[in-house]
Write a protein that holds these residues in place. Structure first.
Motif, short mmCIF file in Angstrom:
data_model
loop_
_atom_site.label_atom_id
_atom_site.label_comp_id
_atom_site.label_asym_id
_atom_site.label_seq_id
_atom_site.Cartn_x
_atom_site.Cartn_y
_atom_site.Cartn_z
N TYR A 44 0.86 -1.18 0.00
CA TYR A 44 0.00 0.00 0.00
C TYR A 44 0.90 1.23 0.00
N ASP B 160 -6.64 3.30 -3.15
CA ASP B 160 -7.68 2.45 -2.60
C ASP B 160 -7.19 1.73 -1.35
N ASN B 161 -8.02 1.74 -0.32
CA ASN B 161 -7.61 1.13 0.95
C ASN B 161 -7.53 -0.39 0.86
N GLU C 138 -6.22 -4.70 3.84
CA GLU C 138 -7.01 -3.49 3.99
C GLU C 138 -6.27 -2.49 4.85
#
Lengths: 118, 115
Positions: free
Chosen positions: A50, A54-55, A66
């Motif tokens: 990440y 977008d999470n 997530e």
């Protein structure tokens, strides 16, 4: 100092059930977060990362993670576990230098051993 | 073809000896790393090179000296080995900088045992 915590040394799950491997982080600034997997007697393999956007991040082998800023978490998930998913999973975060700038280092968590029973 | 290779895979030696571990990557990456994984599986970076230039030099004993003859190779030489040096040493590479934006590709590891 930047850090990641993997609160569970081991996670046991039955094949076919959903799995979650937990990771929480503590960083200054925007976190860059990673998951790696280590199979027995092998080097680490990248699963997902990440950086921004977008999470919900999708990665290799059906895994996803997530990003939750309010809970400072980046849990790894898979809807249906396979015996072959049994391995050691590492969460990692980009390190921030003493002057607040990004470094080229990753700080790894202590690892979570995932055991999937047939 | 192996992307990141290390030799030897296993290394057993006595205290006080000097040994080297070699790493080669055929991915065309600019950045290479050495990591140490201890018996509890804790993984920590030791060194990193980008195009043969040292960019990360963690607090490790100066008995450890990395050398990068070219951007495809990063070797680790250890002088006067101690019992506490026993660990698995991983080499890794990534495409470029900033390194943290890119996934790292790890070698299979070298298990060093000092007796």
């Amino acid at each position: 100092a930047q850090s990641v915590a993997q609160p569970e040394d081991q996670v046991n799950v039955a094949e076919g059930n959903p799995l979650t491997v937990k990771c929480t982080y503590s960083v200054s600034g925007n976190p860059y977060l990673f998951w790696y997997v280590q199979y027995p007697n092998r080097g680490l393999q990248f699963l997902l990362k990440y950086i921004t956007g977008d999470n919900l991040v999708k990665g290799s082998y059906g895994f996803e993670a997530e990003f939750n800023k309010s809970q400072t978490s980046f849990h790894l998930k898979k809807p249906s576990a396979l015996v072959s998913d049994s391995a050691l999973y590492f969460c990692a975060v980009r390190d921030i230098g003493a002057r607040g700038g990004a470094t080229n280092k990753l700080i790894f968590g202590t690892g979570t051993l995932l055991a999937v029973q047939p | 073809d192996t992307a990141v290779s290390q030799t030897p895979k296993y290394l057993v030696t006595q205290m006080g000896n000097d040994k080297s571990i070699k790493c080669e990557q055929n991915l065309g990456h600019d950045t290479m790393y050495w990591y140490k994984q201890d018996s509890k599986k804790f993984l920590k970076i030791m060194f990193s090179y980008n195009n043969k230039e040292l960019i990360i030099n963690e607090t490790v004993p100066n008995r450890f000296s990395p050398k990068s003859p070219d951007k495809a190779h990063l070797n680790l030489h250890i002088n006067s080995l101690e019992l506490g040096d026993s660990a698995v040493y991983f080499c890794a590479s990534s495409p470029g900088l900033p390194a943290v934006l890119y996934e790292q590709y790890f070698g299979p590891g070298t298990r060093l045992t000092v007796t």
